[in-house]
Design a protein around this motif. Structure first.
Motif, short mmCIF file in Angstrom:
data_model
loop_
_atom_site.label_atom_id
_atom_site.label_comp_id
_atom_site.label_asym_id
_atom_site.label_seq_id
_atom_site.Cartn_x
_atom_site.Cartn_y
_atom_site.Cartn_z
N LYS A 24 0.83 -1.22 0.00
CA LYS A 24 0.00 0.00 0.00
C LYS A 24 0.86 1.27 0.00
CE LYS A 24 -3.87 -2.26 0.01
NZ LYS A 24 -3.40 -3.48 -0.64
N SER A 25 1.79 1.31 -0.96
CA SER A 25 2.70 2.46 -1.05
C SER A 25 2.22 3.46 -2.10
CB SER A 25 4.11 1.99 -1.40
OG SER A 25 4.13 1.34 -2.66
N GLN A 32 -6.08 11.64 -7.66
CA GLN A 32 -4.88 11.30 -8.44
C GLN A 32 -3.97 10.41 -7.60
OE1 GLN A 32 -3.68 11.94 -11.68
NE2 GLN A 32 -2.18 10.47 -10.94
N ALA A 33 -3.60 9.26 -8.14
CA ALA A 33 -2.71 8.34 -7.44
C ALA A 33 -1.25 8.74 -7.68
CB ALA A 33 -2.94 6.91 -7.92
N SER A 34 -0.42 8.51 -6.67
CA SER A 34 1.02 8.75 -6.81
C SER A 34 1.77 7.76 -5.93
CB SER A 34 1.38 10.19 -6.41
OG SER A 34 1.04 10.42 -5.05
N ILE A 35 3.02 7.50 -6.28
CA ILE A 35 3.85 6.55 -5.55
C ILE A 35 4.43 7.20 -4.29
CG2 ILE A 35 6.04 5.30 -5.63
CD1 ILE A 35 4.10 3.80 -7.16
N ILE A 36 4.41 6.48 -3.18
CA ILE A 36 5.16 6.88 -1.99
C ILE A 36 6.50 6.17 -2.08
CG2 ILE A 36 5.18 6.97 0.53
CD1 ILE A 36 2.14 6.62 0.46
N SER A 37 7.47 6.83 -2.65
CA SER A 37 8.73 6.20 -3.01
C SER A 37 9.42 5.53 -1.82
CB SER A 37 9.67 7.23 -3.64
OG SER A 37 9.11 7.76 -4.81
N SER A 38 9.34 6.16 -0.66
CA SER A 38 10.04 5.62 0.51
C SER A 38 9.43 4.30 0.98
CB SER A 38 10.01 6.64 1.66
OG SER A 38 8.67 6.97 1.99
N ASP A 39 8.18 4.04 0.61
CA ASP A 39 7.51 2.81 1.03
C ASP A 39 7.51 1.73 -0.05
OD1 ASP A 39 6.94 4.37 3.19
OD2 ASP A 39 4.77 4.41 2.93
N CYS A 40 7.74 2.13 -1.30
CA CYS A 40 7.59 1.23 -2.45
C CYS A 40 8.71 0.19 -2.48
CB CYS A 40 7.60 2.06 -3.73
SG CYS A 40 7.43 1.09 -5.24
N ILE A 41 8.37 -1.05 -2.87
CA ILE A 41 9.38 -2.10 -3.02
C ILE A 41 9.67 -2.38 -4.50
CG2 ILE A 41 8.82 -3.15 -0.80
CD1 ILE A 41 7.33 -5.36 -2.36
N ARG A 45 3.85 -4.41 -9.68
CA ARG A 45 2.48 -4.92 -9.85
C ARG A 45 1.56 -3.84 -10.37
NH1 ARG A 45 1.68 -9.06 -5.84
NH2 ARG A 45 -0.56 -8.68 -5.74
N CYS A 46 1.73 -2.61 -9.90
CA CYS A 46 0.87 -1.52 -10.35
C CYS A 46 1.05 -1.25 -11.84
CB CYS A 46 1.14 -0.25 -9.54
SG CYS A 46 2.84 0.34 -9.61
N VAL A 47 2.27 -1.47 -12.34
CA VAL A 47 2.54 -1.28 -13.77
C VAL A 47 1.79 -2.33 -14.58
CG1 VAL A 47 4.33 -1.27 -15.55
CG2 VAL A 47 4.81 -0.30 -13.30
N GLN A 48 1.79 -3.57 -14.09
CA GLN A 48 1.20 -4.67 -14.83
C GLN A 48 -0.32 -4.60 -14.88
OE1 GLN A 48 3.47 -7.66 -12.47
NE2 GLN A 48 4.01 -8.53 -14.44
N VAL A 49 -0.95 -4.08 -13.80
CA VAL A 49 -2.42 -4.14 -13.73
C VAL A 49 -3.11 -2.85 -14.17
CG1 VAL A 49 -2.30 -5.80 -11.85
CG2 VAL A 49 -2.57 -3.37 -11.31
N CYS A 50 -2.38 -1.76 -14.33
CA CYS A 50 -3.02 -0.47 -14.63
C CYS A 50 -3.73 -0.52 -15.98
CB CYS A 50 -2.00 0.65 -14.63
SG CYS A 50 -2.73 2.27 -14.99
N PRO A 51 -5.05 -0.29 -16.02
CA PRO A 51 -5.78 -0.35 -17.29
C PRO A 51 -5.57 0.89 -18.16
CG PRO A 51 -7.28 0.23 -15.52
CD PRO A 51 -5.96 -0.04 -14.87
N GLN A 52 -5.02 1.96 -17.58
CA GLN A 52 -4.86 3.21 -18.31
C GLN A 52 -3.40 3.51 -18.68
OE1 GLN A 52 -7.27 5.15 -19.38
NE2 GLN A 52 -8.89 3.90 -18.50
N ASN A 53 -2.50 2.56 -18.38
CA ASN A 53 -1.08 2.80 -18.63
C ASN A 53 -0.60 4.09 -17.98
OD1 ASN A 53 -0.75 0.46 -20.26
ND2 ASN A 53 -1.64 1.54 -21.99
N ALA A 54 -1.08 4.31 -16.75
CA ALA A 54 -0.74 5.55 -16.05
C ALA A 54 0.55 5.44 -15.26
CB ALA A 54 -1.88 5.94 -15.10
N LYS A 55 1.15 4.23 -15.22
CA LYS A 55 2.40 4.04 -14.50
C LYS A 55 3.56 4.03 -15.49
CE LYS A 55 -0.76 2.90 -11.47
NZ LYS A 55 -2.17 3.16 -11.78
#
Length: 553
Positions: A24-25, A32-41, A45-55
């Motif tokens: 949950k990073s 608007q969704a954005s990455i919490i870089s300090s929490d992200c591993i 997965r978000c890249v693979q599932v995004c239906p709008q290619n927003a990542k």
């Protein structure tokens, strides 16, 4: 530039990335969704599932091209999962295609895999009772940030990528080393740990686009029949399959962050001895990495291709004196958690007052309503992300507008049965507010021939004046037919006072004209009698009186 970014223009409130993010990073603000870089591993997965290619994954190909164009010696270390990503029939055709892009030389990262798995064997032989593989950088970040208690069991061994790069640097000290693989977290690993050994990382997806842009295809006439054990690495359990295993040790392969987290919690609980645990963040291991080409193969074919290039006995012959040690300090992420009172306040604001209100539907991306409430307090989520709350709020607002509208509104189906009616319409039809007429025939209260005419002719009635005989009211009526849903919407605007005021004014005008005519007639008789005295004044009087009459008209 961060390894992973979200494109603002494409995010559309689906929360799929939050649902899929195992830690949950992701923060949502102003929808608007954005990455919490300090929490992200950086599991991707978000890249693979995004239906709008927003990542958007940082593309380092231009930097690699710049190095090549400068005339520098650029060498690629190629991850063994390439066999599942491209149509090259072996390593040789793949390497030749990459050389056409300008690479000085291309070597297999599987050589580094051989070095690393040998070091794992040495750790076990040296007395280690519990060893977690350290090949996957996303697992490294996961343990550092969320399960630091497991760091004592995490193999302090560099990854195959870095081991091979260090070996290449000894052979080609003046070369730039580029890792090419299926993983986006390797871009971060290079920046964090590989200074001096690896310059850049590009994914297979980026490489495929580069091939297409340059019009390069594979020459599979000179196929490569070589097979090596360390090429098993990219498939689930591939590290274990590459190792010489001891009969007194348990070798377990786990893939997928959720399963890995469950295993790490089991390790934290204590008591596990005599285990080697291979962990991969991606379900399906590296052959299902987020950096694989968009048109990827299925897991079955991918595994067959990997195994066809590997051998259970033969492996690379590698001699080295590399320092394989790696320090991985804890980077503990601990979000402040609100007290129970704050959690309850947020739950109540979203209409969740009782356990029955906690639907835990997961539409917001969080597993439970309580987890979502905590995220709201932490500034990661918004109240409106709750689908039930947003629906209730919209429905409440819609109901308020419907009920408080000064216009009478009636929804009627194609059988002329009342489906919904507001308070003003009840008043105009002289129906008591406490009488429920939903489900009754609209023809009992209104002339439905108008509705039938609208439906048959396909022409809506818009702002036409009419009279409600049963209510003795004048109205402006609008009748619209929704053919797709077979529903009528009837709008009745009360103009009774206006119409009756106009009628009264009209009568007053007519009476004024009648009196004026009488005055004119009387004046004419009078002036005829005294015409000789008035002279031209008679004509002037007639003109004046006629002007008065016209003004009244």
């Amino acid at each position: 530039m961060e390894v992973l970014q979200f494109t603002k223009a494409n995010c559309r409130d689906c929360y799929k990335c939050i649902r899929e993010c195992p830690v949950k990073s992701i923060r949502v603000k102003d929808h608007q969704a954005s990455i919490i870089s300090s929490d992200c591993i950086l599991c991707g997965r978000c890249v693979q599932v995004c239906p709008q290619n927003a990542k958007e994954v940082r593309n380092d190909v231009p930097l690699v091209q710049k190095l090549i164009d400068s005339g520098e010696k650029v060498i690629a270390t190629l991850a063994p999962s390439f066999i599942a990503a491209f149509d090259a029939k072996g390593f040789r055709p793949m390497a030749e295609a990459m050389k056409k892009l300008g690479f000085f030389e291309v070597f297999e990262t599987a050589v580094g895999a051989n070095i690393v798995k040998t070091r794992y064997e040495e750790l076990i032989d040296g007395g280690a009772e519990l060893v977690i593989s350290s090949c996957c950088h996303s697992i490294t970040r996961l343990i550092q940030k969320y399960h630091p208690e497991c760091l004592p069991y995490y193999a302090k061994v560099i990854s195959p990528m870095e081991a091979h790069a260090r070996l290449l640097k000894e052979q080609y000290p003046d070369a730039h080393i580029i890792f090419v693989g299926p993983c986006i977290s390797k871009k971060d690993e290079v920046e964090q740990y590989c200074t001096g050994s690896i310059d850049l990382t590009i994914t297979f997806d980026e490489l495929e686009n580069w091939f297409e842009k340059e019009g390069i295809s594979f020459d599979n006439r000179d196929t490569d029949d070589s097979r090596f054990r360390s090429r098993f690495f990219p498939e689930p359990g591939g590290v274990i399959k590459s190792m010489n295993r001891r009969p007194d040790f348990h070798y377990i392969a786990i893939d997928g962050v959720e399963k890995c987290r469950a295993a790490l919690e089991e390790i934290e609980a204590g008591g596990l001895r005599g285990y080697f645990i291979e962990m991969n963040a991606c379900e399906g291991a590296c052959i299902n990495g987020p950096g694989m080409p968009k048109k990827r193969r299925g897991s079955i074919v991918s595994r067959v291709l990997v195994e066809s290039a590997a051998d259970t006995k033969k492996d690379f012959d590698v001699s080295h004196d590399l320092d394989l040690s790696k320090e991985m300090p804890a980077e503990i992420r601990r979000d402040t958690v609100p007290g129970e009172a704050e959690i309850q306040k947020i739950l109540i604001r979203t209409g969740k007052r009782t356990p029955e209100d906690m639907l835990n539907c997961g539409a917001c991306g969080y597993s439970t309503c309580r987890e979502k409430a905590i995220a709201v307090w932490q500034g990661k989520a918004e109240l409106e992300m709750c689908l039930h709350y947003a629906k209730e709020r919209a429905q409440s607002l819609s109901d308020q507008i419907f009920e408080l509208s000064p216009t009478g509104i009636v929804a009627v189906d194609s059988d002329f049965v009342i489906r919904q009616i507001n308070r003003e319409a009840l008043h105009m039809l002289r129906i008591p507010e406490d009488e429920n007429i939903v489900g009754k025939d609209f023809g009992d209260y209104y002339d439905v021939l108008e509705l039938l005419d609208v439906m048959e002719n396909g022409r809506n009635i818009v702002n036409e004046r009419g009279h409600l005989d049963k209510s003795d009211l004048y109205v402006d009526r609008t009748i619209m037919y929704d053919e797709q849903h077979s529903n009528f919407l009837v709008f009745l605007k009360n103009i009774d006072e206006i119409v009756r005021a106009e009628a009264t004014a009209d009568e007053l005008r007519k009476e004024t004209i009648r009196i004026t005519d009488q005055v004119v007639d009387k004046q004419m008789r009078t002036v005829q009698e005294i015409a000789s005295l008035l002279g031209e004044t008679t004509a002037e009087t007639k003109v004046a009186l006629n002007m008065l009459k016209k003004s009244m008209l």
